[in-house]
Design a protein around this motif. Structure first.
Motif, PDB file in Angstrom:
ATOM      1  N   ASN A  19      68.488  28.647  59.056  1.00 44.63           N
ATOM      2  CA  ASN A  19      67.286  29.168  58.392  1.00 44.63           C
ATOM      3  C   ASN A  19      66.067  28.317  58.707  1.00 44.63           C
ATOM      4  O   ASN A  19      66.161  27.102  58.788  1.00 44.63           O
ATOM      5  CB  ASN A  19      67.497  29.174  56.876  1.00 44.63           C
ATOM      6  N   ILE A  20      64.920  28.993  58.841  1.00 45.37           N
ATOM      7  CA  ILE A  20      63.691  28.258  59.108  1.00 45.37           C
ATOM      8  C   ILE A  20      63.100  27.876  57.757  1.00 45.37           C
ATOM      9  O   ILE A  20      62.512  28.711  57.077  1.00 45.37           O
ATOM     10  CB  ILE A  20      62.713  29.128  59.905  1.00 45.37           C
ATOM     11  N   GLU A  21      63.273  26.617  57.369  1.00 46.91           N
ATOM     12  CA  GLU A  21      62.827  26.210  56.032  1.00 46.91           C
ATOM     13  C   GLU A  21      61.362  25.806  56.032  1.00 46.91           C
ATOM     14  O   GLU A  21      61.034  24.636  55.948  1.00 46.91           O
ATOM     15  CB  GLU A  21      63.683  25.038  55.533  1.00 46.91           C
ATOM     16  N   ASN A  22      60.470  26.788  56.122  1.00 44.05           N
ATOM     17  CA  ASN A  22      59.053  26.433  56.009  1.00 44.05           C
ATOM     18  C   ASN A  22      58.614  26.635  54.554  1.00 44.05           C
ATOM     19  O   ASN A  22      59.409  27.039  53.710  1.00 44.05           O
ATOM     20  CB  ASN A  22      58.208  27.259  56.974  1.00 44.05           C
ATOM     21  N   GLN A  23      57.324  26.370  54.294  1.00 44.82           N
ATOM     22  CA  GLN A  23      56.862  26.444  52.901  1.00 44.82           C
ATOM     23  C   GLN A  23      57.031  27.834  52.315  1.00 44.82           C
ATOM     24  O   GLN A  23      57.396  27.986  51.153  1.00 44.82           O
ATOM     25  CB  GLN A  23      55.391  26.009  52.821  1.00 44.82           C
ATOM     26  N   LEU A  24      56.795  28.873  53.129  1.00 42.74           N
ATOM     27  CA  LEU A  24      56.932  30.251  52.629  1.00 42.74           C
ATOM     28  C   LEU A  24      58.359  30.507  52.159  1.00 42.74           C
ATOM     29  O   LEU A  24      58.596  31.064  51.089  1.00 42.74           O
ATOM     30  CB  LEU A  24      56.600  31.255  53.749  1.00 42.74           C
ATOM     31  N   GLN A  46      57.241  33.120  65.461  1.00 46.06           N
ATOM     32  CA  GLN A  46      56.345  32.877  64.327  1.00 46.06           C
ATOM     33  C   GLN A  46      54.900  32.816  64.799  1.00 46.06           C
ATOM     34  O   GLN A  46      54.002  33.386  64.176  1.00 46.06           O
ATOM     35  CB  GLN A  46      56.714  31.545  63.654  1.00 46.06           C
ATOM     36  N   LEU A  47      54.663  32.139  65.921  1.00 50.05           N
ATOM     37  CA  LEU A  47      53.301  32.016  66.442  1.00 50.05           C
ATOM     38  C   LEU A  47      52.729  33.387  66.789  1.00 50.05           C
ATOM     39  O   LEU A  47      51.549  33.665  66.559  1.00 50.05           O
ATOM     40  CB  LEU A  47      53.284  31.118  67.686  1.00 50.05           C
ATOM     41  N   ILE A  48      53.584  34.256  67.334  1.00 48.50           N
ATOM     42  CA  ILE A  48      53.113  35.594  67.710  1.00 48.50           C
ATOM     43  C   ILE A  48      52.684  36.368  66.462  1.00 48.50           C
ATOM     44  O   ILE A  48      51.644  37.023  66.450  1.00 48.50           O
ATOM     45  CB  ILE A  48      54.211  36.328  68.511  1.00 48.50           C
ATOM     46  N   VAL A  49      53.472  36.265  65.389  1.00 51.44           N
ATOM     47  CA  VAL A  49      53.112  36.953  64.139  1.00 51.44           C
ATOM     48  C   VAL A  49      51.792  36.383  63.595  1.00 51.44           C
ATOM     49  O   VAL A  49      50.922  37.127  63.140  1.00 51.44           O
ATOM     50  CB  VAL A  49      54.245  36.826  63.092  1.00 51.44           C
ATOM     51  N   LEU A  63      49.566  35.338  54.267  1.00 51.71           N
ATOM     52  CA  LEU A  63      50.715  35.854  55.016  1.00 51.71           C
ATOM     53  C   LEU A  63      51.999  35.552  54.253  1.00 51.71           C
ATOM     54  O   LEU A  63      52.157  34.462  53.702  1.00 51.71           O
ATOM     55  CB  LEU A  63      50.752  35.161  56.383  1.00 51.71           C
ATOM     56  N   GLN A  64      52.883  36.531  54.177  1.00 56.25           N
ATOM     57  CA  GLN A  64      54.125  36.312  53.435  1.00 56.25           C
ATOM     58  C   GLN A  64      55.318  36.405  54.377  1.00 56.25           C
ATOM     59  O   GLN A  64      55.198  36.870  55.502  1.00 56.25           O
ATOM     60  CB  GLN A  64      54.277  37.381  52.349  1.00 56.25           C
ATOM     61  N   THR A  73      50.776  24.185  59.150  1.00 56.16           N
ATOM     62  CA  THR A  73      51.525  23.427  58.147  1.00 56.16           C
ATOM     63  C   THR A  73      52.506  24.269  57.348  1.00 56.16           C
ATOM     64  O   THR A  73      53.666  23.904  57.191  1.00 56.16           O
ATOM     65  CB  THR A  73      50.541  22.732  57.168  1.00 56.16           C
ATOM     66  N   GLU A  74      52.051  25.442  56.836  1.00 58.12           N
ATOM     67  CA  GLU A  74      52.968  26.140  55.930  1.00 58.12           C
ATOM     68  C   GLU A  74      53.934  27.073  56.655  1.00 58.12           C
ATOM     69  O   GLU A  74      54.794  27.671  56.027  1.00 58.12           O
ATOM     70  CB  GLU A  74      52.194  26.882  54.837  1.00 58.12           C
ATOM     71  N   PHE A  75      53.790  27.208  57.974  1.00 55.16           N
ATOM     72  CA  PHE A  75      54.682  28.118  58.700  1.00 55.16           C
ATOM     73  C   PHE A  75      55.755  27.386  59.494  1.00 55.16           C
ATOM     74  O   PHE A  75      56.775  27.958  59.835  1.00 55.16           O
ATOM     75  CB  PHE A  75      53.865  29.009  59.643  1.00 55.16           C
ATOM     76  N   MET A  76      55.498  26.112  59.792  1.00 56.68           N
ATOM     77  CA  MET A  76      56.488  25.396  60.612  1.00 56.68           C
ATOM     78  C   MET A  76      57.653  24.947  59.742  1.00 56.68           C
ATOM     79  O   MET A  76      57.529  24.828  58.518  1.00 56.68           O
ATOM     80  CB  MET A  76      55.832  24.177  61.251  1.00 56.68           C
ATOM     81  N   ASN A  77      58.786  24.699  60.391  1.00 56.13           N
ATOM     82  CA  ASN A  77      59.934  24.124  59.684  1.00 56.13           C
ATOM     83  C   ASN A  77      59.661  22.624  59.624  1.00 56.13           C
ATOM     84  O   ASN A  77      59.691  21.942  60.641  1.00 56.13           O
ATOM     85  CB  ASN A  77      61.202  24.426  60.483  1.00 56.13           C
ATOM     86  N   ALA A  78      59.370  22.139  58.403  1.00 53.01           N
ATOM     87  CA  ALA A  78      58.923  20.750  58.301  1.00 53.01           C
ATOM     88  C   ALA A  78      60.070  19.753  58.401  1.00 53.01           C
ATOM     89  O   ALA A  78      59.861  18.555  58.524  1.00 53.01           O
ATOM     90  CB  ALA A  78      58.184  20.549  56.984  1.00 53.01           C
TER      91      ALA A  78
END
Length: 773
Positions: free
Chosen positions: A66-71, A651-654, A674-675, A706-711
């Protein structure tokens, strides 16, 4: 070997760019292609000399992790305990649906094949009987060959021209999918339709094939479709199961679908679960096992229920599975201690014959890759095989003088009299003039003495080569039943010979029992499955007595076969150059470390990056990277940037599509945030970067990742040994593993291809070359 310009894809021709540029690597984004030092100097080969020492760069990994980003974290934290319970219930609902639909498809295939094959055999039988008396049997032969060729031609045209990936049994492709490789178009609705139609045509067309293998692929496609709650092919979204729109969930459901397919095909729910475990799923937990078993049970139950209605005794649920080997009566199934060595010897024979089958099929497949890659040629080859199969069968029946009396309890569906006396039938016809499943059953259960040794010997020989020639044609077809049939024939032959050696001819060499052992040995020798195959055979025969002999036989045939060559499915996976990861790293790889394996240098992005830079990086076709480490510069110092996250191409494309730019967010207060839903709606066919328009002004904007990347991406130090990297990568189902130095600066990236490159060859550890195919 001679160079060939085009290496086969699963589809044996290059992928036409399907919906949204399906064929372009940009769609799924390709992982870091590996340019090892010497590779980059020579430049990449444009055409490929065919060998297995290559890995194709066109296959992607699935994001199982899973991509654990802030969203994602915000959504998970907002969810209540009840929300999680509802998700769990919907998972069970999806598994139930998968089982139900897979059972229905199996039932439909079965009924259509029975009806069409029945009509075909009745017509040919009537024709043969008419011409036996007046002469001119050649007309019957031509009729039989033409009927076969017409059916096979329809099946082959659909496969070769419309959906080439539906060829074969589909088990190697599903194996790769569950291993975490994204095979293009493998779980599409179109693939399912072509698969079902193709398998009906090829079985009715009398080819040496079974309809069991394709059931596994069909189950997997059903699972991938149902679990997403929408159909991308039909452009319909039912707005359900949206939470499951990601690789993690989809892959778990696909393993349930594959298990449901096995259990519908053989009436073996436990065997289905074990098949998924042994052949497929890389990631396994207790709840998943239980859900998969549920799907398998529902699938067998559905099939039984609808077949019982078809056979006019609704509610009778006692004939599970498309193939039913019939029950072995208990008095004929006793075996003694002194028979165990005989069984083991039969296992060894099965392993040898299986290895021979695989080697022949391997060379044949290479020949097909080189010379039979045009769709029209593939259709012609399939028709040729169909006509040859009919001719060989007819010749064998015509010249066989093995006549058996028609008993009062004769089980033959279409007894052919030909030149036998009245009240007798030709026993060679029972083997050839029938659907393969029926022939297997008659070899298991007919009375001792109902087959002549010569008949069985000739049948084994011809069918062995026919089945070998048929596997790999451009038709949907499985190899399970032909293998069982070859094995049952030579197994029964062994039983008859043993009975003739012992002067008393006692009951201990019951030929049906040896036919079962031979069938297990032959199938084990070809596909090399152990655990699931034992259970499938035990469940399909409805008798646990044979558990031990079958297990011994399968172990022996696997050990003997593996000494010479790999299993059939592994050979076909290797011929496609798929980066397949086995359970363990190669045994002698401890001296390699992450530093030697990783790809470098890595394209990194800053946490707040210029849009123009992002577009240029994504548009760069020479690299086609798919995961980008995100780095942050320590303010006011000239130290190198440190790792702070990882972001994917998709993710970048979206983000670009929705124009999530820092400047716009400030000027337009009303802009909605963006959700996760926006990412899920774009899954699984993300648009290629070329289709996204970015104006010159927008290129100057900045994007905050920041909020889209997997931190919290997984990282390993440079000195980690290869087996350790492999274990982490394989067990967690990763797609990218970042290699960092002791200052947490990015030095490299490990992807699936970097690990799949190393394998044990004949001379120790070998490294495969990478090629863009």
């Amino acid at each position: 070997m001679a160079n060939i310009t085009k290496k086969v894809s699963w589809s044996s021709r290059t992928d036409e760019s399907g919906a949204a540029g399906e064929g372009t690597p940009l769609l799924n984004g390709s992982e870091q292609p590996k340019l090892s030092r010497q590779d980059s100097l020579r430049g990449r080969p444009k055409e490929i000399p065919h060998n297995e020492k290559l890995l194709s760069l066109k296959y992607e990994s699935l994001d199982y992790d899973n991509i654990e980003n802030q969203l994602f974290l915000e959504e998970e934290r907002r969810m209540s305990y009840m929300g999680f319970r509802c998700l769990e219930i919907s998972r069970w609902v999806v598994c139930g649906l998968i089982g139900f639909l897979t059972g229905l498809i199996a039932c439909m295939i079965d009924i259509v094949v029975e009806e069409l094959a029945g009509i075909k055999y009745q017509v040919v039988k009537w024709n043969i009987e008419k011409f036996t008396e007046v002469g001119g049997l050649s007309i019957s032969l031509i009729l039989w060959a033409v009927l076969n060729s017409v059916f096979v031609m329809m099946g082959a045209i659909v496969v070769a021209f419309f959906e080439p990936i539906a060829a074969g049994s589909g088990i190697p492709q599903i194996k790769c999918y569950l291993n975490g490789v994204k095979i293009p178009r493998v779980v599409r609705l179109k693939t399912l339709v072509v698969k079902v139609f193709g398998v009906i045509c090829s079985v009715v067309g009398g080819l040496a094939v079974g309809k069991e293998g394709p059931m596994i692929h069909s189950g997997a496609v059903v699972a991938a479709g149902v679990s997403q709650g929408r159909s991308t092919s039909l452009k319909r979204d039912f707005k359900i199961f949206e939470y499951f729109r990601r690789d993690t969930e989809k892959r778990d459901f696909v393993s349930a679908g594959a298990a449901a397919g096995v259990s519908a095909a053989f009436g073996a729910p436990v065997g289905g679960v074990l098949f998924s475990l042994e052949e497929g799923a890389s990631f396994w937990n207790q709840m998943l096992t239980w859900r998969i078993f549920f799907a398998s049970m529902i699938s067998t139950f559905t099939l039984n229920f609808f077949l019982s209605i078809y056979h006019n005794n609704p509610g009778d649920l006692s004939n599970p599975g498309l193939i039913n080997f019939g029950r072995f009566e208990t008095d004929s199934v006793t075996y003694n201690l002194y028979e165990i060595p005989l069984f083991i010897a039969m296992g060894a024979i099965g392993g040898l014959l299986g290895a021979l089958f695989n080697v022949l099929n391997y060379w044949l497949t290479i020949f097909r890759i080189r010379y039979v890659h045009r769709p029209c040629l593939q259709v012609m080859e399939a028709m040729l095989v169909a006509a040859v199969t009919a001719t060989v069968s007819f010749t064998m029946i015509y010249f066989s003088n093995d006549c058996q009396p028609l008993g009062p309890e004769h089980t033959e569906e279409y007894p052919l009299q030909l030149f036998c006396a009245d009240g007798e039938y030709n026993s060679m016809a029972t083997a050839f003039f029938n659907t393969p499943e029926r022939s297997v059953r008659s070899l298991f259960h007919n009375q001792p003495g109902s087959y002549n040794p010569l008949t069985l010997g000739l049948f084994t020989l011809t069918y062995f080569f026919l089945a070998c020639w048929t596997y790999g044609l451009a038709v949907s077809a499985g190899v399970f039943i032909p293998s069982l049939l070859i094995g049952a024939a030579w197994g029964r032959l062994c039983g008859i010979l043993l009975a003739s050696i012992t002067s008393t001819g006692s009951i201990w060499a019951d030929p049906g029992k040896y036919a079962l052992i031979g069938a297990a040995a032959q199938l084990g020798g070809i596909v090399r499955m152990t655990l699931s195959l034992t259970v499938i055979m035990v469940e399909a025969t409805g008798n646990v007595t044979y558990g031990l002999p079958i297990m011994l036989v399968l172990m022996t045939s696997k050990i003997v076969g593996d000494y010479f060559v790999e299993g059939l499915y592994d050979i076909h996976i290797k011929l496609q150059s798929v980066p397949f990861l086995h359970w363990e790293a190669p045994a002698t790889s401890h001296w390699l470390t992450a530093r030697e394996v990783m790809s470098s240098p890595v394209t990194c992005l800053n946490r707040i990056e210029k849009v123009g830079t992002i577009v240029d990086v994504l548009s760069n076709t020479s690299t086609n990277h798919n995961g980008f480490p995100v780095v942050v510069q320590v303010a006011g110092s000239d130290e190198p940037a440190k790792l702070c996250g990882l972001i994917l191409r998709s993710q970048l494309i979206v983000l670009l599509k929705h124009k999530v730019f820092v400047e716009l967010a400030r000027s337009r207060l009303t802009q909605r945030k963006l959700q996760l839903k926006d990412f899920r709606d774009a899954y699984p066919r993300f648009p290629p970067i070329q289709s996204i328009h970015v104006s010159q002004d927008e290129r100057e904007c900045m994007m905050d990742l920041t909020e889209f990347m997997n931190a919290t991406p997984y990282t390993v130090p440079m000195e980690t040994s290869l087996p350790r990297v492999f274990k982490l990568f394989r067990a967690l189902g990763l797609r990218h593993l970042v290699v960092v130095d002791d200052e947490n600066r990015v030095v490299g990236l490990v992807t699936r291809k970097d690990l799949a490159r190393y394998h044990l060859g004949k001379h120790g550890l070998e490294e495969l070359q990478l090629a863009q195919t």
